[in-house]
Design an enzyme around this catalytic site. Structure first.
Site, PDB file in Angstrom:
ATOM      1  CE  LYS A 165      -3.424   2.209   2.991  1.00  0.00           C
ATOM      2  NZ  LYS A 165      -4.124   2.112   4.273  1.00  0.00           N
TER       3      LYS A 165
ATOM      4  NE  ARG B 152      -5.231  -3.303  11.850  1.00  0.00           N
ATOM      5  CZ  ARG B 152      -4.523  -2.168  11.815  1.00  0.00           C
ATOM      6  NH1 ARG B 152      -3.366  -2.139  11.160  1.00  0.00           N
ATOM      7  NH2 ARG B 152      -4.973  -1.068  12.414  1.00  0.00           N
TER       8      ARG B 152
HETATM    9  O1  F6P Z   1       2.796  -3.734  10.080  1.00  0.00           O
HETATM   10  C1  F6P Z   1       2.711  -2.430   9.655  1.00  0.00           C
HETATM   11  C2  F6P Z   1       2.087  -2.405   8.277  1.00  0.00           C
HETATM   12  O2  F6P Z   1       1.922  -1.071   7.885  1.00  0.00           O
HETATM   13  C3  F6P Z   1       0.779  -3.171   8.193  1.00  0.00           C
HETATM   14  O3  F6P Z   1      -0.306  -2.457   8.688  1.00  0.00           O
HETATM   15  C4  F6P Z   1       0.710  -3.433   6.725  1.00  0.00           C
HETATM   16  O4  F6P Z   1      -0.225  -4.439   6.395  1.00  0.00           O
HETATM   17  C5  F6P Z   1       2.159  -3.848   6.448  1.00  0.00           C
HETATM   18  O5  F6P Z   1       2.942  -3.037   7.327  1.00  0.00           O
HETATM   19  C6  F6P Z   1       2.595  -3.688   5.008  1.00  0.00           C
HETATM   20  O6  F6P Z   1       2.426  -2.355   4.618  1.00  0.00           O
HETATM   21  P1  F6P Z   1       2.482  -2.021   3.031  1.00  0.00           P
HETATM   22  O7  F6P Z   1       1.301  -2.712   2.400  1.00  0.00           O
HETATM   23  O8  F6P Z   1       2.386  -0.526   2.965  1.00  0.00           O
HETATM   24  O9  F6P Z   1       3.781  -2.536   2.500  1.00  0.00           O
END
Ligand code: F6P
Length: 538
Positions: free
Chosen positions: A210, A272
């Site tokens: 994300k 999540r």
């Molecule tokens: O664990 C922290 C976090 O931001 C989670 O909430 C998220 O799912 C994960 O890291 C991965 O984040 P990204 O999708 O931005 O790489």
């Protein structure tokens, strides 16, 4: 200043004080006595939700106390908070944004006029998902080497990984020849394990992030680039061997992924809670879009149950209230999720992030320290294997640890002996946790106190719909607990500090400058670097 649980709501406070008194008595009473007193206990303490029948009668409270628990959502007007969440209010109060994972599965019509534009984005993204899945499965989309894609490696971590991994493993009927793999940790052994058996010319990488700034994911994405580049002849442009799934297209472009190879995410869907979004591409690729739509539909059925069922017949709210009872009234510190089905072996890890990253908070919405416990520790493992691992502690340990037994039926070709064995063991564990062993003159070391609570979720099957309903159920349990504890379930500031500290330590290791850290960390940094230097000299 400590905020009592919704102190401003005197009615709630009175109910909770009474419940805490009743909890003291409950802890002294054998659980099975409730069944003696309440001939219709199972009837009053069970509920049918979409695809799931829940028997929560083996919890340590009378049906009268359960009815009192059911007053809390009413006095806290939790139905209003639920409606605000579905309606797109900024309930993520520290990041000032909505939490609209439920919109991702409401494909037909948005839940409110205010969500028409966001709903259109969701539908458009689904169509992009459909089209990119078709192009890859049908072999129209080639790798950067101009060859057919036979293997897909999804690079992601946390919510960008756990959902697709769980769902792909739970729904095992392959609908394409594609092999799907996952890279999660930044670990050269994992990279070697996954990539060494693959052929670069036929491999597509999904960079699922994300933020497109998560260290592990970027490290793995760059390792993937290096791995592709080792091929000879290597194409000038590797772009076609990557697809980005992100809310940060600029960063994805900078990595080398062009816009036509980017699927969108939005800041109003938490990581999540994102398995329903384009993060679910591995599911579509490996199990088909029809399966993915079924999965979404099952979640939507549970959404409707959550929105429209009265409290004492609302399974997500009931699970939340039982959690409140077990942890805030009876004082249990953790609870175990034990699916009696290999297909759900990754469910405990998925729920760990969902529940502990959502509700592992100590500051309330109004910025004060909570004066009560919030999320318990979620852990677990698959039955029956767990009976040979941690059930000893559950039966005879000094701690009372509630258990959610998850028992899907019809999970595969029916073999009566195996199915009976699986079901019998699941039911036997919940019965034994409740009854203990009351045999007279049992030697102390063989005594089981019993009165250890559990809830059994029996699922009609493990279809995509049923699985969608199960994950939606735990999402709504998590949200309801957040509303009850008056905390923000949708941010995760606690993980930021660890990420920043790792960056500083990486810099120190590279520059061999161990200053600016505590004595222990500096010493460990030094020992590590000295060990590497020593190895290099040998
Ligand atoms: O664990 C922290 C976090 O931001 C989670 O909430 C998220 O799912 C994960 O890291 C991965 O984040 P990204 O999708 O931005 O790489």
């Amino acid at each position: 200043m400590h905020t009592k649980l919704n102190m401003e709501n005197q009615k709630t406070q009175t109910i909770i004080l009474e419940l805490k008194e009743e909890a003291k008595q409950s802890l002294e009473r054998p659980l099975f006595e409730y069944f003696m007193e309440e001939p219709r206990r199972v009837e009053t303490m069970s509920v049918s939700a979409p695809f799931i029948y829940a028997d929560f009668s083996k919890n340590l409270l009378s049906s009268k106390t359960f009815q009192k628990l059911c007053l809390i959502p009413l006095t806290l007007q939790i139905d209003e908070k639920i409606k605000k969440m579905f309606g797109g209010d900024d309930i993520n109060t520290t990041e000032i944004r909505p939490a609209l994972h439920t919109l991702l599965r409401r494909i037909e019509t948005p839940s409110s006029p205010a969500l028409v534009s966001k709903h259109a984005l969701c539908v458009k993204a689904l169509r992009q998902l459909e089209s990119i899945t078709r192009e890859i499965v049908e072999g129209k989309k080639k790798s950067a080497f101009g060859e057919r894609i036979t293997d897909v490696v999804s690079i992601g971590i946390g919510g960008s990984h756990l959902g697709p991994k769980l769902v792909l493993d739970a729904l095992r009927k392959k609908t394409s020849e594609l092999n799907i793999h996952f890279l999660e940790n930044a670990d050269q052994n994992e990279i070697a394990r996954v990539l060494n058996v693959l052929e670069p010319r036929n491999t597509l990488f999904l960079v699922a992030s994300k933020s497109f700034s998560t260290g592990e994911t970027l490290l793995n994405a760059n390792e993937a680039k290096k791995w592709l580049s080792q091929s000879h002849p290597c194409p000038k442009e590797l772009n076609q061997s990557f697809i980005g799934i992100t809310n940060n297209s600029l960063a994805a472009n900078a990595f080398g992924i062009s816009n036509e190879n980017i699927l969108p995410l939005w800041d109003w869907v938490g990581g999540r809670f994102s398995v329903w979004s384009a993060i679910g591409l591995p599911i579509a690729l490996g199990r088909g879009m029809t399966t993915f739509y079924e999965f979404l539909a099952g979640a939507e059925e549970m959404d409707d149950h959550f929105l429209n069922s009265p409290v004492n017949n609302n399974l997500p709210i009931i699970l939340a209230l039982l959690s409140f009872w077990n942890h805030n009234c009876l004082g249990a510190e953790s609870y175990a999720v034990v699916p009696y089905c290999d297909n759900l072996r990754f469910l405990p890890s998925y729920l760990q992030q969902l529940e502990m990253e959502s509700n592992g908070k100590s500051i309330t919405i109004d910025g004060n320290e909570a004066s009560y416990n919030t999320a318990p520790i979620t852990w677990g493992g698959v039955g029956t294997a767990s009976q040979h691992a941690f059930f000893q502690l559950l039966h005879q340990g000094t701690r009372m640890i509630p258990v959610d037994f998850i028992l899907p039926l019809q999970t595969g070709d029916f073999d009566q002996e195996l199915e009976h064995y699986r079901v019998a063991n699941c039911l036997a564990q919940s019965e034994t946790l409740m009854l203990g062993n009351k045999r007279k003159n049992t030697k102390p070391e063989k005594r089981l106190t019993g009165s250890r609570p559990s809830t059994t979720l029996m699922m009609d099957n493990l279809s995509p719909r049923a699985l969608g309903a199960l994950l939606s159920l735990y999402e709504h349990k998590t949200e309801t607990l957040g509303f009850l504890w008056n905390i923000n379930s949708f941010d995760q500031w606690g993980v930021e500090n660890g990420k920043n500290a790792a960056t500083r330590i990486m810099q120190g290791l590279n520059s061999k400058d161990y200053s600016g850290h505590d004595q222990s960390t500096s010493s460990l940094m030094r020992k590590y670097v000295e060990r590497i230097v020593k190895d290099e000299k040998e």
